[in-house]
Enzyme design. Structure first.
Site, PDB file in Angstrom:
ATOM      1  N   GLY A  11      23.559 -39.010  44.273  1.00 41.73           N
ATOM      2  CA  GLY A  11      22.751 -39.317  43.091  1.00 41.73           C
ATOM      3  C   GLY A  11      22.552 -38.087  42.243  1.00 41.73           C
ATOM      4  O   GLY A  11      22.818 -36.965  42.672  1.00 41.73           O
ATOM      5  N   GLU A  12      22.079 -38.315  41.016  1.00 37.26           N
ATOM      6  CA  GLU A  12      21.843 -37.202  40.102  1.00 37.26           C
ATOM      7  C   GLU A  12      20.654 -37.516  39.229  1.00 37.26           C
ATOM      8  O   GLU A  12      20.463 -38.652  38.794  1.00 37.26           O
ATOM      9  CB  GLU A  12      23.081 -36.936  39.239  1.00 37.26           C
ATOM     10  CG  GLU A  12      22.991 -35.663  38.435  1.00 37.26           C
ATOM     11  CD  GLU A  12      24.348 -35.027  38.204  1.00 37.26           C
ATOM     12  OE1 GLU A  12      24.381 -33.936  37.613  1.00 37.26           O
ATOM     13  OE2 GLU A  12      25.367 -35.610  38.618  1.00 37.26           O
ATOM     14  N   LYS A  33      17.651 -32.924  47.955  1.00 37.87           N
ATOM     15  CA  LYS A  33      17.507 -32.932  46.503  1.00 37.87           C
ATOM     16  C   LYS A  33      17.541 -31.494  46.018  1.00 37.87           C
ATOM     17  O   LYS A  33      16.688 -30.689  46.377  1.00 37.87           O
ATOM     18  CB  LYS A  33      16.192 -33.616  46.112  1.00 37.87           C
ATOM     19  CG  LYS A  33      15.953 -33.701  44.620  1.00 37.87           C
ATOM     20  CD  LYS A  33      14.664 -34.474  44.336  1.00 37.87           C
ATOM     21  CE  LYS A  33      14.400 -34.611  42.849  1.00 37.87           C
ATOM     22  NZ  LYS A  33      13.167 -35.407  42.589  1.00 37.87           N
ATOM     23  N   ASP A 123       6.319 -42.872  37.279  1.00 36.53           N
ATOM     24  CA  ASP A 123       7.716 -43.180  36.940  1.00 36.53           C
ATOM     25  C   ASP A 123       8.275 -44.248  37.875  1.00 36.53           C
ATOM     26  O   ASP A 123       9.406 -44.135  38.363  1.00 36.53           O
ATOM     27  CB  ASP A 123       8.577 -41.924  36.991  1.00 36.53           C
ATOM     28  CG  ASP A 123       9.927 -42.113  36.267  1.00 36.53           C
ATOM     29  OD1 ASP A 123      10.022 -43.028  35.422  1.00 36.53           O
ATOM     30  OD2 ASP A 123      10.871 -41.358  36.547  1.00 36.53           O
TER      31      ASP A 123
END
Length: 343
Positions: A11-12, A33, A123
């Site tokens: 993921g990014e 991460k 978020d």
């Protein structure tokens, strides 16, 4: 860094990427991460670490370790095989109403724990909801999270002291952003997360965002079109929003719920109607939502151990493979770059 063997990128994000890795001493698979060093990234990273350390729930991703290396920061988290968007779009995985109801229950349970710990996520969206290899939904990415303050010392990217809680308004992904945030409010609480949860629950059923604006103005227009022009009854404190009076709205009535939420279970429509509200004070909190009749009516939530389990390579499996046309274009661009380099 030497304690881990990097395996592959999974993921990014805005400030870095997430990779799958193996802890050399134990062989345990983890997610790491990587956050590129910058003032804003460092601030968000510290908040994420503090939030994850404070939380202890089966429905929140576990924080394992952190370290620095080559001017970057690294968070070691439990490895999650998939994410909610991948589960929803995989045609090989059948998700019925009982499965979706269990996902909703897990989400509310995670949010209830988070809010009881005085942390707001800021978020919440499908991309930040991950699925373990056991089929458990867990809340992730706390880089925008914030500890709720209860004194006049509350300030967040705002210099002046206020008598009430004051935070930055630039939070939440647009399509899941509560209306008070869209209108620039810096005074809010956990209820902004509950608006996001309502949007997520609707998207789980529809497989598409409920309010899909491509700009802030379009997002506002879509919300107002569907919920109707705000009134003293539906949003009594709307004039307190910094940007509310900058816009004028054509009078419109709310879209009937059977059109806004077509073919939804009546109890789910009722639950969503108590989350997707202009008036933040009237939105259900997560604990109240867990007691809603929706979760006690047929079909009952699926038992957790019977939930669909994603394969460990689920993300890689769903990655689009290049077609011959794309491969041809890539070759042409490669040749063009070589020509430009020679000029």
């Amino acid at each position: 860094m030497e304690n881990y063997k990097m395996l592959e990128r999974i993921g990014e994000g805005t400030h870095g990427q997430v990779v799958q890795a193996m802890e050399r001493s134990t062989g345990k698979i983890v997610a790491i991460k990587c956050v590129r060093s910058s003032d804003k990234a460092s601030k968000n990273l510290l908040r994420e670490i503090e939030s994850l350390k404070a939380l202890d729930s089966n429905y929140v991703v576990k924080f394992l370790d952190h370290f620095c290396h080559s001017f970057s920061f690294y968070l070691v988290l439990e490895f999650m095989a998939s994410g909610l968007p991948e589960m929803l779009c995989d045609d090989d995985i059948w998700l019925d109403d009982s499965h979706l109801k269990t996902y909703a229950h897990m989400l509310f349970a995670g949010v209830a724990h988070m809010h009881a710990t005085k942390i707001i996520h800021r978020d919440l969206k499908p991309a930040n909801l991950l699925i373990s290899s056991e089929g458990v939904l867990k809340i992730a990415d706390f880089s925008l999270s914030r500890l709720l303050l209860s004194t006049s010392t509350a300030d967040d990217d705002v210099d002046d002291q206020r008598s009430s809680q004051c935070y930055t308004g630039q939070v939440a992904t647009r399509r899941y952003r509560a209306p008070e945030l869209l209108f620039g409010s810096v005074h809010y609480d956990q209820s902004i997360d509950m608006w996001s949860v309502g949007c997520i629950l609707a998207e789980m059923q529809m497989k598409t965002p409920l309010f899909a604006g491509d700009s802030d103005m379009e997002q506002i227009a879509i919300v107002v079109h569907n919920l109707g022009t705000p009134t003293d009854e539906t949003w009594p404190n709307r004039n307190e929003m910094p940007d509310y009076n900058k816009l004028k709205f054509t009078r419109c009535n709310p879209v009937p719920t059977n059109e806004l939420l077509p073919d939804f279970d009546e109890l789910l429509v009722d639950l969503l109607g108590k989350l997707i509200l202009y008036n933040a004070d009237k939105r259900l909190n997560a604990q109240e939502a867990l007691l809603h009749p929706y979760f006690f009516n047929e079909p009952l939530p699926c038992l957790e151990h019977l939930m669909p389990k994603p394969p460990k390579d689920h993300r890689q499996k769903l990655m689009p493979k290049p077609t011959k046309v794309i491969e041809s274009l890539e070759k042409n661009f490669s040749c063009l770059y070589q020509i430009l380099d020679e000029i």
